[in-house]
Design an enzyme around this catalytic site. Structure first.
Site, PDB file in Angstrom:
ATOM      1  N   GLY A 532      17.446 113.845  81.242  1.00 14.91           N
ATOM      2  CA  GLY A 532      16.225 113.313  81.665  1.00 14.91           C
ATOM      3  C   GLY A 532      16.268 111.523  81.420  1.00 14.91           C
ATOM      4  N   GLY A 534      14.174 108.284  79.890  1.00 14.54           N
ATOM      5  CA  GLY A 534      13.070 107.600  79.240  1.00 14.54           C
ATOM      6  C   GLY A 534      12.900 106.127  79.523  1.00 14.54           C
ATOM      7  N   VAL A 539      19.436 110.420  79.535  1.00 13.73           N
ATOM      8  CA  VAL A 539      19.974 111.195  78.513  1.00 13.73           C
ATOM      9  C   VAL A 539      20.861 112.459  79.354  1.00 13.73           C
ATOM     10  CG1 VAL A 539      19.630 112.722  76.408  1.00 13.73           C
ATOM     11  CG2 VAL A 539      17.883 111.100  77.005  1.00 13.73           C
ATOM     12  N   ASP A 650       5.829 106.159  71.085  1.00 11.56           N
ATOM     13  CA  ASP A 650       5.737 106.820  72.217  1.00 11.56           C
ATOM     14  C   ASP A 650       5.949 108.439  71.808  1.00 11.56           C
ATOM     15  OD1 ASP A 650       5.819 107.054  74.948  1.00 11.56           O
ATOM     16  OD2 ASP A 650       7.903 106.616  75.467  1.00 11.56           O
TER      17      ASP A 650
END
Ligand SMILES: *[C@@H]1O[C@H](CO)[C@@H](O)[C@H](O)[C@H]1NC(C)=O
Ligand SMILES: *[C@@H]1O[C@H](CO)[C@@H](O)[C@H](O)[C@H]1NC(C)=O
Ligand SMILES: *[C@@H]1O[C@H](CO)[C@@H](O)[C@H](O)[C@H]1NC(C)=O
Ligand SMILES: *[C@@H]1O[C@H](CO)[C@@H](O)[C@H](O)[C@H]1NC(C)=O
Ligand SMILES: *[C@@H]1O[C@H](CO)[C@@H](O)[C@H](O)[C@H]1NC(C)=O
Ligand SMILES: *[C@@H]1O[C@H](CO)[C@@H](O)[C@H](O)[C@H]1NC(C)=O
Ligand SMILES: *[C@@H]1O[C@H](CO)[C@@H](O)[C@H](O)[C@H]1NC(C)=O
Ligand SMILES: *[C@@H]1O[C@H](CO)[C@@H](O)[C@H](O)[C@H]1NC(C)=O
Ligand SMILES: *[C@@H]1O[C@H](CO)[C@@H](O)[C@H](O)[C@H]1NC(C)=O
Ligand SMILES: *[C@@H]1O[C@H](CO)[C@@H](O)[C@H](O)[C@H]1NC(C)=O
Length: 875
Positions: A532, A534, A539, A650
């Protein structure tokens, strides 16, 4: 919405005032009637109750000298509400006794009439004191403020006092079970408490008829238990369209006669038990048709006649027990061919005849247990044929056929392949058992079907041993390898040794990985292993040769970020250890590359699991509750227990990872902002975060405090409860923004619409969900000051008793003061003005010591104070 405003401001004031009262010396004032009553209780119980030091800790005859809610020696189980008022320039606090809770306190004696002088009591909980005996005093009826009466498991005798019923305006929960109370339930016209939601009268000696219109004059009743008494006469009427909210009804083990009143078309009932009574007449399926809510029906051990009714139209029925009635002897019925919802079917002692047909499993696609004991079934049990039925349940575990007339069993496979348990003891087939045993007979007559267990176990042990030893040794190699590289290159050595020095200084030990190592395990940052992306970087999943998996986060390098800043962050994050936070394993530094290596969390993030239904995991409510609690604990840790404190900034579904046990782990906190210890909030220029999760003051003014996380957590709670994203453009217009829709439903008093329709809720779960929703609303309050901090959120989620009483006291005061909601506009900023505030605005609750070891009990009471927004007097 207004009532939430009050709760919010009270929570806020509570925090403020608690700290104030600790700082000042103030004059505490108790009402005479309260002290008198406690003095009388002391006088009645102190001599006879053993081990008073513990059972009645803090209690003292000198009530004025050692008042019940003194900070030094509070009386066990006494809860006070403190209201500040100004008197001749001094600060005076009015204390009123609002709670009395003595569970399992070995109290010996009676309940003295002076209990009626505790007129402000909100909860009265005296349970499991078997030697607390005598009658219930009439004076209980003076306690007009009570929400919760729980007197179960004591030795009370005599009838319910007549006056008792006329009083309560707020009572929500009444539990008198497990005493020796006698006499009849009151007539309908003498009852005025329409607020009652749960009522438990079980295990007493009550007699006489249950009033036929019980469910209509107790129109808010959700759960009622009348079991194990001596009630006679017929069952009350059950169907009053739209006038009852009943979910859970238990009349079992009484002397109730007559026929079953119709339940057809009932709109709410889920659990109905009338087992062990004298009910008779034909059980016509028309009496039980069209009840789309019913999950459990137990009519066993009565005297019903006629044929066994076809109940397969009850589409949610999971548990059906019609055992031991006087039905006409007949073969197993065929109506069951399409009974999908059923999990447990009990038809014992109903005179089935004929051989065992394959229809006993056909069509029951979810059946787990089938009880057909004590019938007259004959012939051969053909297991091969049963297993071959195409639409039988794959989860079938037990078919019990004891005490029938089955003379033979046919099964052609090895018995240890048989994963359904059959029990045929008491059949002619088993008469030979012992004399001419074979494997099949041993299996179905004695349930000894598995001979291979030992072999399996030893295999397991070998595998476990290998699994434990291998990785550790390999890991060792890796560490050595890392050190070798550290020595070999000058530039890198400088970086890494600098890092090591820093880590040693702060006593943390993150592993330092070499860049080539990280490249190897991520297959050179191959897009296929990208997990993913962010705000801070991408990652990747990394796999060491020994199979250990990690998540490697490649940070977008902030151009000028010095190594020192990065190392500082690592030191902090490495020191943060909590089961609900993703653990940092190590890092890798190379020129301007910054990489973090975390534990790999198996099931991916909550967004995928909850909204995208990846991995096909059914998130039941207990699992979701655990996720909510875990995330709350994690944030609480970051806010107040980590050193220094950290604001995540977050919190959102995609940052909550789930491990293989579905335990949540908060990710991405590593680069969150550190909480300055000396300021309550700081101004920031860059607003980071995710749309829909941003607290308003942060999104618009850039004000950052830990309440920003509380807000995001509230949004997450809503998402978990409703099973949808907080912004979903695919939904009808009024539902697109989850929060907007939630506030609207709250105004309409219809928040249950929010609940995820795929959740299959039990009654107690629904009550708990209601509590969680309340908390979610608190967390997303538009004013940061009014949001609770995380420690209070955790306490509330866990069903904290203090807060429960606070809430109840608030509700009572609110309605007493004639709903003056406007005085407390939720958006206004206000402070705790002790001198001028009116008394209820500034009320705070002080709680004396609670008995240890009774958390479970506390939890269950908290979850019983349910659906408060549902009762009419709040509207
Ligand atoms: C206690 O209650 C009784 C009955 O209501 C009343 O007569 C009595 O005055 C009360 N005693 C005190 C000290 O308030
Ligand atoms: C009622 O009380 C009995 C005994 O205290 C308990 O076993 C039972 O579960 C209670 N019923 C309900 C519906 O809570
Ligand atoms: C009480 O029950 C009687 C008969 O069962 C009925 O006529 C009467 O209306 C009921 N009263 C109330 C207040 O519900
Ligand atoms: C009960 O409520 C449902 C919808 O909530 C409505 O359709 C029905 O007509 C109502 N029945 C009666 C008897 O009021
Ligand atoms: C119904 O009540 C009887 C007697 O109290 C009890 O044994 C039985 O387990 C109950 N059935 C269910 C489904 O709870
Ligand atoms: C129920 O039992 C009572 C006695 O307890 C009796 O008077 C009554 O006739 C019985 N009703 C029926 C329908 O059997
Ligand atoms: C059950 O519902 C169906 C359709 O909703 C209706 O036709 C039928 O009459 C109902 N049965 C009973 C016994 O109320
Ligand atoms: C089984 O049948 C016999 C005779 O056919 C009868 O006497 C007995 O009561 C029956 N048993 C059951 C449990 O129905
Ligand atoms: C289940 O199978 C039986 C026969 O094997 C059949 O009669 C019945 O219709 C089937 N039911 C369903 C729901 O497919
Ligand atoms: C089988 O049934 C007999 C008689 O009801 C009972 O005693 C025994 O415990 C049962 N065995 C199992 C494993 O359930």
């Amino acid at each position: 919405m207004a009532s939430y405003g009050i709760l919010l401001s009270l929570l806020y004031l509570y925090q403020l005032c608690t700290s104030l009262v600790a700082a000042q010396t103030v004059d505490n004032h108790y009402a005479d009637n309260d002290l008198y009553a406690l003095g009388q209780l002391w006088a009645e119980w102190s001599q006879s109750t053993p081990d008073g030091q513990h059972n009645l800790a803090g209690w003292n005859g000198a009530v004025k000298t050692y008042p019940p809610c003194a900070q030094t020696s509070p009386w066990r189980g006494v809860f006070c509400n403190a209201k500040p008022k100004s008197e001749w320039g001094r600060d005076v606090w009015d204390f009123e006794i609002v709670g009395l809770t003595l569970r399992d306190a070995s109290i010996v004696g009676k309940l003295p009439p002076a209990i009626g002088n505790l007129t402000n009591l909100v909860t009265l909980i005296l349970t499991d004191n078997p030697e607390l005996t005598g009658p219930l005093p009439e004076e209980l009826g003076y306690l007009l403020s009570l929400f919760d009466i729980d007197l179960h498991g004591n030795g009370f005798t005599g009838p319910i006092p007549k006056f008792f019923y006329q009083s309560f305006g707020f009572l929500q929960s009444l539990d008198l079970s497990g005493n020796q109370l006698t006499g009849q339930l009151p007539e309908n016209n003498s009852i005025s408490y329409r607020t009652l939601q749960t009522m438990n009268m079980s295990y007493n000696l009550f007699s006489g008829e249950i009033p036929p219109d019980l469910l209509i004059y107790l129109g808010n009743l959700v759960s009622a238990d009348f079991s194990s008494n001596r009630f006679t006469g017929g069952l009350p009427l059950l169907v009053y369209p739209n006038k009852t909210k009943i979910l859970d009804l238990d009349f079992s083990n009484n002397l109730i006669n007559g026929s079953l009143p119709t339940m057809s078309g009932h709109r709410t009932i889920r659990f109905f038990n009338a087992s062990e009574n004298l009910l008779s007449g034909e059980l016509d399926s028309a009496l039980l048709s069209n009840i789309s809510t019913l999950t459990t029906l137990d009519l066993s051990r009565n005297q019903f006649t006629g044929t066994i009714p076809d109940l397969s139209t009850l589409e949610k029925l999971e548990y059906l027990d019609l055992s031991y009635n006087n039905f006409t002897p007949e073969p197993f019925p065929t109506w069951a061919n399409n009974f999908r919802s059923l999990r447990k079917l009990m038809l014992k002692g109903v005179s089935f005849t004929g051989s065992v047909p394959s229809s006993i499993v056909a069509g029951f696609e979810n059946l787990q247990t089938l009880g057909l004991d004590d019938n007259n079934m004959t012939g051969t049990l053909d297991i091969n044929r049963l297993l071959a039925v195409p639409n039988r349940s794959r989860s079938l575990k037990l078919i019990s056929l004891t005490n029938n007339k089955i003379s033979n069993v046919a099964y052609s496979d090895y018995v240890y392949n048989l994963n359904i348990k059959f029990n045929l003891s008491g059949n002619p087939y088993c008469d030979l058992a012992g004399k001419s045993d074979n494997d099949l007979r041993r299996c179905v007559c004695h349930q000894q079907c598995f001979y291979t267990e030992e072999v399996e176990n030893s295999k397991k042990i070998i595998i476990t041993v290998i699994a434990v030893t291998l990785p550790t040794s390999l890991l060792f190699c890796y560490i050595a390898y890392g050190i070798f590289f550290c020595k070999s290159r000058r530039e890198r050595r400088k970086l890494i040794c600098e890092a090591n020095q820093k880590f040693a200084e702060y006593e943390v030990k993150p592993t330092i990985y070499t860049y080539s190592e990280v490249r190897t395990i991520t297959n050179d940052f191959h897009p296929d292993v990208k997990l993913g992306q962010g705000h801070y970087g991408a990652v990747y999943k990394g796999t060491f040769p020994n199979g250990t998996q990690v998540a490697v986060k490649q940070l977008f390098t902030k151009s000028q970020q010095s190594l020192d800043v990065f190392l500082n962050e690592i030191v902090l994050v490495a020191a943060v250890k909590h089961r609900n936070l993703v653990k940092l394993k190590g890092c890798c530094i190379r020129k301007d590359q910054r990489l973090l290596v975390h534990d790999y969390v198996e099931l991916g993030d909550l967004e995928q699991v909850l909204f995208e239904h990846k991995r096909n995991i059914n998130l039941s409510w207990p699992i979701r509750r655990n996720i909510c609690l875990g995330v709350a604990h994690g944030i609480h840790y970051l806010h107040s227990l980590a050193q220094p404190r950290i604001i995540h900034r977050d919190i959102k579904a995609s940052n909550i990872l789930l491990d293989k046990n579905l335990e949540p782990k908060i990710a991405d906190f590593g680069l969150a902002l550190l909480f300055p210890d000396d300021q309550s909030h700081v101004m920031t220029i860059h607003i980071a975060g995710t749309r829909g999760y941003l607290a308003p003051e942060y999104a618009t003014l850039g004000q950052l405090s830990e309440k920003v996380d509380v807000y995001s957590f509230g949004v997450l709670l809503f998402e978990i409860i409703s099973g949808r994203r907080n912004i979903d453009m695919k939904l009808p217009e009024e539902k697109v923004y989850l929060l907007e829709w939630a506030w609207k439903l709250l105004d309409e008093n219809n928040v249950t619409e929010l609940l995820d329709p795929t959740l299959n809720l039990q009654i107690d779960e629904e009550m708990e969900l209601q509590r969680f929703l309340n908390i979610a609303f608190l967390c997303v309050h538009s004013s940061a000051d009014r949001r609770p901090n995380m420690s209070r959120v955790v306490a509330m989620l866990q069903g904290d008793m203090d807060l429960e009483i606070l809430e109840l006291t608030r509700l009572r005061d609110e309605s007493r003061l004639n709903n003056r909601f406007d005085a407390l506009v939720p958006y206004s900023s206000s402070s705790c003005d002790l001198a001028s505030g009116n008394s209820y605005r500034n009320s705070a609750v002080f709680v004396s010591s609670t008995p240890s070891g009774s958390r479970d009990g506390l939890l269950s009471t908290a979850s019983r104070t349910i659906q408060m927004s549902d009762t009419e007097w709040i509207r």
